[in-house]
Design a protein around this motif. Sequence first.
Motif, PDB file in Angstrom:
ATOM      1  N   GLY A 287       0.674  -1.298   0.090  1.00 38.60           N
ATOM      2  CA  GLY A 287       0.037   0.005   0.076  1.00 38.60           C
ATOM      3  C   GLY A 287       0.783   1.184   0.038  1.00 38.60           C
ATOM      4  N   ALA A 288       2.072   1.253   0.851  1.00 43.46           N
ATOM      5  CA  ALA A 288       2.912   2.380   0.779  1.00 43.46           C
ATOM      6  C   ALA A 288       3.360   2.593  -0.431  1.00 43.46           C
ATOM      7  N   LEU A 289       3.894   1.504  -0.900  1.00 43.47           N
ATOM      8  CA  LEU A 289       4.572   1.547  -2.372  1.00 43.47           C
ATOM      9  C   LEU A 289       3.742   2.215  -3.509  1.00 43.47           C
ATOM     10  N   ILE A 290       2.373   1.763  -3.584  1.00 41.72           N
ATOM     11  CA  ILE A 290       1.387   2.244  -4.514  1.00 41.72           C
ATOM     12  C   ILE A 290       1.115   3.556  -4.138  1.00 41.72           C
ATOM     13  N   ASP A 291       1.006   4.242  -2.837  1.00 43.66           N
ATOM     14  CA  ASP A 291       0.873   5.645  -2.479  1.00 43.66           C
ATOM     15  C   ASP A 291       2.055   6.399  -2.979  1.00 43.66           C
ATOM     16  N   ALA A 292       2.976   5.797  -2.954  1.00 42.07           N
ATOM     17  CA  ALA A 292       4.342   6.749  -3.255  1.00 42.07           C
ATOM     18  C   ALA A 292       4.536   6.892  -4.664  1.00 42.07           C
ATOM     19  N   PHE A 293       4.471   5.687  -5.241  1.00 42.91           N
ATOM     20  CA  PHE A 293       4.606   5.437  -6.878  1.00 42.91           C
ATOM     21  C   PHE A 293       3.641   5.378  -7.737  1.00 42.91           C
ATOM     22  N   GLY A 294       2.588   4.902  -7.288  1.00 45.96           N
ATOM     23  CA  GLY A 294       1.318   4.845  -8.447  1.00 45.96           C
ATOM     24  C   GLY A 294       1.190   3.314  -8.705  1.00 45.96           C
ATOM     25  N   ARG A 295      -0.001   2.697  -8.916  1.00 45.84           N
ATOM     26  CA  ARG A 295      -0.003   1.315  -9.296  1.00 45.84           C
ATOM     27  C   ARG A 295       0.516   1.023 -10.598  1.00 45.84           C
ATOM     28  N   LYS A 296       0.595   1.755 -11.552  1.00 47.55           N
ATOM     29  CA  LYS A 296       1.267   1.438 -12.740  1.00 47.55           C
ATOM     30  C   LYS A 296       2.646   1.068 -12.557  1.00 47.55           C
ATOM     31  N   ARG A 297       3.476   2.248 -12.017  1.00 45.74           N
ATOM     32  CA  ARG A 297       4.916   2.147 -11.917  1.00 45.74           C
ATOM     33  C   ARG A 297       5.151   0.853 -10.917  1.00 45.74           C
ATOM     34  N   VAL A 298       4.533   0.407  -9.952  1.00 48.24           N
ATOM     35  CA  VAL A 298       4.918  -0.681  -9.209  1.00 48.24           C
ATOM     36  C   VAL A 298       4.621  -1.877  -9.979  1.00 48.24           C
ATOM     37  N   LEU A 299       3.630  -2.173 -10.345  1.00 45.73           N
ATOM     38  CA  LEU A 299       3.151  -3.255 -11.212  1.00 45.73           C
ATOM     39  C   LEU A 299       4.399  -3.363 -12.444  1.00 45.73           C
ATOM     40  N   GLU A 300       4.468  -2.334 -13.164  1.00 43.30           N
ATOM     41  CA  GLU A 300       5.491  -2.479 -14.194  1.00 43.30           C
ATOM     42  C   GLU A 300       6.892  -2.808 -13.695  1.00 43.30           C
ATOM     43  N   GLY A 301       7.338  -2.300 -12.450  1.00 45.29           N
ATOM     44  CA  GLY A 301       8.632  -2.809 -11.942  1.00 45.29           C
ATOM     45  C   GLY A 301       8.766  -4.175 -11.417  1.00 45.29           C
ATOM     46  N   VAL A 302       7.597  -4.498 -10.826  1.00 41.73           N
ATOM     47  CA  VAL A 302       7.583  -5.739 -10.323  1.00 41.73           C
ATOM     48  C   VAL A 302       7.662  -7.084 -11.481  1.00 41.73           C
ATOM     49  N   MET A 303       6.755  -6.554 -12.513  1.00 37.75           N
ATOM     50  CA  MET A 303       6.955  -7.581 -13.564  1.00 37.75           C
ATOM     51  C   MET A 303       8.423  -7.696 -14.241  1.00 37.75           C
ATOM     52  N   LEU A 304       9.167  -6.595 -14.356  1.00 41.55           N
ATOM     53  CA  LEU A 304      10.323  -6.685 -14.792  1.00 41.55           C
ATOM     54  C   LEU A 304      11.477  -7.249 -13.730  1.00 41.55           C
ATOM     55  N   SER A 305      11.185  -7.421 -12.567  1.00 39.87           N
ATOM     56  CA  SER A 305      11.926  -7.937 -11.519  1.00 39.87           C
ATOM     57  C   SER A 305      11.553  -9.497 -11.363  1.00 39.87           C
ATOM     58  N   LEU A 306      10.588  -9.944 -11.759  1.00 43.47           N
ATOM     59  CA  LEU A 306      10.166 -11.430 -11.265  1.00 43.47           C
ATOM     60  C   LEU A 306      11.088 -12.485 -11.831  1.00 43.47           C
ATOM     61  N   GLY A 307      11.242 -12.182 -13.090  1.00 47.23           N
ATOM     62  CA  GLY A 307      12.029 -13.179 -14.068  1.00 47.23           C
ATOM     63  C   GLY A 307      13.657 -13.414 -13.368  1.00 47.23           C
ATOM     64  N   PRO A 308      14.290 -12.095 -13.167  1.00 48.00           N
ATOM     65  CA  PRO A 308      15.627 -12.404 -12.609  1.00 48.00           C
ATOM     66  C   PRO A 308      15.498 -13.056 -11.157  1.00 48.00           C
ATOM     67  N   ILE A 309      14.671 -12.759 -10.340  1.00 47.47           N
ATOM     68  CA  ILE A 309      14.579 -13.284  -8.906  1.00 47.47           C
ATOM     69  C   ILE A 309      14.089 -14.587  -8.907  1.00 47.47           C
ATOM     70  N   ALA A 310      13.370 -15.044  -9.982  1.00 46.45           N
ATOM     71  CA  ALA A 310      12.996 -16.719  -9.806  1.00 46.45           C
ATOM     72  C   ALA A 310      14.188 -17.284 -10.650  1.00 46.45           C
ATOM     73  N   ALA A 311      14.975 -16.723 -11.502  1.00 45.24           N
ATOM     74  CA  ALA A 311      16.126 -17.484 -11.822  1.00 45.24           C
ATOM     75  C   ALA A 311      17.225 -17.593 -10.620  1.00 45.24           C
ATOM     76  N   LEU A 312      17.499 -16.463  -9.933  1.00 41.48           N
ATOM     77  CA  LEU A 312      18.231 -16.621  -8.743  1.00 41.48           C
ATOM     78  C   LEU A 312      17.919 -17.619  -7.820  1.00 41.48           C
ATOM     79  N   TYR A 313      16.488 -17.718  -7.737  1.00 36.36           N
ATOM     80  CA  TYR A 313      16.074 -18.746  -6.700  1.00 36.36           C
ATOM     81  C   TYR A 313      16.477 -20.134  -7.277  1.00 36.36           C
TER      82      TYR A 313
END
Length: 415
Positions: A287-313
């Motif tokens: 909630g704090a992330l969305i308040d600070a950056f907006g839903r669009k930027r949070v969703l866009e950023g997390v979509m870009l990070s999912l692949g690298p984090i999954a590969a790291l796991y």
Amino acid sequence: MPALRLSRFSSLRAFEHPGYLPVWTGALVSNVGTWMETVALGVYVTQVTGQAEWTGGVVALSYAPSVVLSPLGGALADRFDRRAYVAVGSLGQMLLAVFLAVLAFTDTLSVPLVAVAAFLNGCINMLAGPAFSTLLAELVPPEDLHSALSLNSAQFNMGRIIGPLLGTVVLAIGGISWALLINALSFMAVLAALWRLRTPVQSKPFVLEGLLKSLWDDIGRGIQVAHEDAGIRLVLASTLIVGLLVAPFIGLVPVFAIQVFGLGASAASLLVTCQGAGAVVAAIGVGALIDAFGRKRVLEGVMLSLGPIAALYWLSPTLVLAAVSIFLLGASYLICLTGIHTVCQVRAPRELRARLSSLYGMVLNGGYALGVWLQGALADRVGVRLVTVTAAVLFLALVLSVKLLRPRSFDATEA
């Protein structure tokens, strides 16, 4: 809640509304039992068969019915009293859990019977799931919808933390039969919460004549709205690739723990618990992330990070690094799916929310069912790390392609 007012923490505001907390708590107790059963059966199937394809296949059977039944569940949920509808579904799941417990206590449990029970449980879940999500959404005003959905994801993942920990203890002391029995009893908590809940009845008159045609018209209306709305269309496509390429990390945890690290139920429980912990932390902070950056930027950023984090796991050389990585993966996964689900709910007309929720569930669960079975089958042939890392890299490539070719595509995710 006291007047210290949870509104200071936007992710927790749903707790301020009467009715939400009892249902949330009942669902949490039920999910603790569900995750005890999930870990117990996952370890059981992996140890009995020794094959990732069987483990992934049984998981897939729980989610495959969504392709057909989730849209039907959404249409039905928009017709009947959702409180009673969800209660009937919970009762059916409890009876299936009792059936599995009886099989375990009588030493007649087998992998084929586990597979049948998984399929039937999936059928019930896909029919009742959209009604439960929409019921929660109706307990809060629109401005607290993201809080309600985030907290619902948090309780699901708190169950993922507590359930495996308790499951490890119960498996060590009493064996799989007691883990299955506790899960059966846990459904009483959500039934009790629903019994006490008083909500306006959202229903249409039940007329048998022309019912199938009417339901099909309802489903078609939901599909039409999803197709015409650019934001919903984008997030549903995103949901499909998340389910197909990233989400199988959940069902393949026992395979990773047993086949890669050579460990058993305790390692599988640790990884599931760490994933749940990451998701809970994310649910509180999103909630704090969305308040600070907006839903669009949070969703866009997390979509870009999912692949690298999954590969790291999947590339983690030790159990400790895998636990840290899956914590991050659980957090990113929750933020992604909660953001997607919120877009579907916020952009849908109120009378169509259950149907849009059902389409979201259909795409996610259908993609997950195919992905977890396919990745499990390929893992038996070429190795679990190679298959899963390739899927993570492919996911990143697809997201980058959308970002480069259509840089403003995520603008449509704003309300």
